[in-house]
Design a protein around this motif. Structure first.
Motif, mmCIF file in Angstrom:
data_model
loop_
_atom_site.group_PDB
_atom_site.id
_atom_site.type_symbol
_atom_site.label_atom_id
_atom_site.label_comp_id
_atom_site.label_asym_id
_atom_site.label_seq_id
_atom_site.Cartn_x
_atom_site.Cartn_y
_atom_site.Cartn_z
ATOM 1 N N LYS A 92 23.472 -3.684 17.565
ATOM 2 C CA LYS A 92 22.569 -3.069 16.619
ATOM 3 C C LYS A 92 23.302 -1.917 15.949
ATOM 4 C CE LYS A 92 18.425 -4.406 19.176
ATOM 5 N NZ LYS A 92 17.211 -3.952 19.903
ATOM 6 N N VAL A 93 22.949 -1.614 14.717
ATOM 7 C CA VAL A 93 23.749 -0.704 13.885
ATOM 8 C C VAL A 93 24.061 0.600 14.602
ATOM 9 C CG1 VAL A 93 23.762 0.638 11.760
ATOM 10 C CG2 VAL A 93 22.880 -1.701 11.744
ATOM 11 N N GLU A 94 23.053 1.227 15.187
ATOM 12 C CA GLU A 94 23.262 2.540 15.797
ATOM 13 C C GLU A 94 24.089 2.468 17.084
ATOM 14 O OE1 GLU A 94 18.987 1.292 16.899
ATOM 15 O OE2 GLU A 94 20.474 0.933 15.316
ATOM 16 N N PHE A 95 24.285 1.239 17.616
ATOM 17 C CA PHE A 95 25.031 1.086 18.872
ATOM 18 C C PHE A 95 26.421 0.468 18.667
ATOM 19 C CE2 PHE A 95 20.704 1.457 20.473
ATOM 20 C CZ PHE A 95 20.872 2.257 21.590
ATOM 21 N N GLU A 96 26.825 0.277 17.419
ATOM 22 C CA GLU A 96 28.136 -0.333 17.166
ATOM 23 C C GLU A 96 29.279 0.452 17.815
ATOM 24 O OE1 GLU A 96 28.282 -0.761 12.955
ATOM 25 O OE2 GLU A 96 27.231 -2.695 12.973
ATOM 26 N N PRO A 97 29.305 1.800 17.739
ATOM 27 C CA PRO A 97 30.394 2.533 18.400
ATOM 28 C C PRO A 97 30.425 2.299 19.910
ATOM 29 C CG PRO A 97 29.244 3.959 16.846
ATOM 30 C CD PRO A 97 28.420 2.715 16.977
ATOM 31 N N VAL A 98 29.263 2.173 20.519
ATOM 32 C CA VAL A 98 29.197 1.966 21.968
ATOM 33 C C VAL A 98 29.782 0.604 22.336
ATOM 34 C CG1 VAL A 98 27.654 1.753 23.959
ATOM 35 C CG2 VAL A 98 27.173 3.447 22.179
ATOM 36 N N ILE A 99 29.357 -0.443 21.621
ATOM 37 C CA ILE A 99 29.840 -1.794 21.919
ATOM 38 C C ILE A 99 31.328 -1.914 21.608
ATOM 39 C CG2 ILE A 99 29.620 -4.235 21.356
ATOM 40 C CD1 ILE A 99 27.296 -3.115 22.988
#
Length: 322
Positions: A92-99
């Motif tokens: 999901k857009v807001e979690f791209e850095p995490v993934i």
């Protein structure tokens, strides 16, 4: 490198699995579960959601193929299968850095919050869609990881696991669960989805309050299977503790803006200020009967409605109904 059937057969035979306490079969079971849903045309695009259908299939397969030395946990392979090179996660857009940073997400709720869906290599998805190559890939997984259970796998592929769970629940009229029975997050997701699907289908996907019904070609609809007595308090998934309500009226019901009397008539709170230039207000429905299912066994239970009137309607104020 040519990503053909031989390439993916080798990948499936050499999955990176934990072997500390014997072979952990999470990854092959997840792949089998996804292939089964593709074969059953539950999955029609290269988008593998952490859906109730996938979770129910994984749980069913684990019950037959899983290891006693390991815990059933779909979150583990759903995240870690990335390391095998043919399985990818769409964040999901807001979690791209995490993934993208490969930070480990260990819980099912964490994955559902962070990931839109997983997807196979395009070449692999095409192979799985072809019956012949799909059969070959299933054989590789079965013979490599479950050589003593190949006949069971063939039988499992004939079962729609989520539908089987719904049918069993429907035969029972729903269930009141014990606290222990809802501790497993994955089972809770399957349970909740099955309850809601059965309830809304009993009402023909129509809102019991306003009778709105909207369906599209994908069988998507606009109503929810709402609990009358909250599941968080009562763990009551009997279908007569359910109502089919559109999004607006589900929200309003949960907040006590309207309730239903013993004759199934709508009671709307007087503490509402409404403006609805292009549609009927909630107050317009006061005194009308709700839409009821065709089967009387699905009618809202009177004691549940009374509980809602006394504890939720008008913020729990005791009513003197006439």
């Amino acid at each position: 490198m040519n990503k053909d059937l031989l390439f993916y057969s080798k990948k499936f035979a050499k999955l990176r699995v934990d072997r500390v306490r014997g072979i952990a079969p999470h990854k092959p079971i997840l792949i089998l579960s996804a292939i089964a849903l593709i074969q059953q045309e539950v999955i029609t695009q290269n988008r593998i959601f952490l859906s109730p259908e996938l979770i129910a299939t994984f749980l069913k397969y684990w019950s037959h193929l899983g290891s006693e030395s390991h815990r059933s946990d779909i979150a583990q392979p759903f995240f870690h299968l990335q390391g095998d090179g043919f399985w990818h996660l769409k964040a999901k857009v807001e979690f791209e850095p995490v993934i993208n940073s490969k930070v480990k997400i260990k819980t099912l709720s964490g994955l559902r919050d962070a990931v839109q869906y997983a997807y196979f290599d395009d070449e692999l998805f095409e192979l799985i869609q072809d019956p012949s190559s799909r059969s070959s890939l299933i054989d590789v997984l079965a013979n490599t990881w479950f050589s003593d259970k190949t006949s069971q796998i063939a039988q499992l592929f004939q079962i729609n696991s989520f539908q089987e769970f719904q049918d069993r629940l429907r035969e029972q009229g729903g269930i009141v669960y014990s606290a222990d029975e809802i501790e497993d997050e994955s089972k809770l997701i399957v349970r909740d989805a099955a309850f809601r699907k059965i309830v809304v289908s009993a009402y023909e996907f129509r809102c019991a309050f306003c009778e709105l019904q909207i369906l599209n070609s994908l069988n998507q609809h606009i109503v929810d299977g709402a609990h009358i007595k909250p599941f968080s308090q009562f763990r009551d998934d009997r279908f007569d503790n359910g109502l089919s309500l559109c999004k607006n009226h589900h929200w309003a019901f949960d907040r006590g803006w309207f309730t239903v009397d013993d004759d199934y008539k709508i009671i709307v709170s007087e503490d509402l200020r409404e403006e609805s230039p292009h549609a009927r207000t909630m107050r317009d429905f006061h005194g009308q009967h709700i839409a009821l299912p065709a089967q009387q066994s699905y009618f809202p239970r009177i004691d549940a409605l009374r509980w809602h009137r006394e504890n939720v309607f008008n913020h729990g104020e005791q009513l003197f109904l006439t």
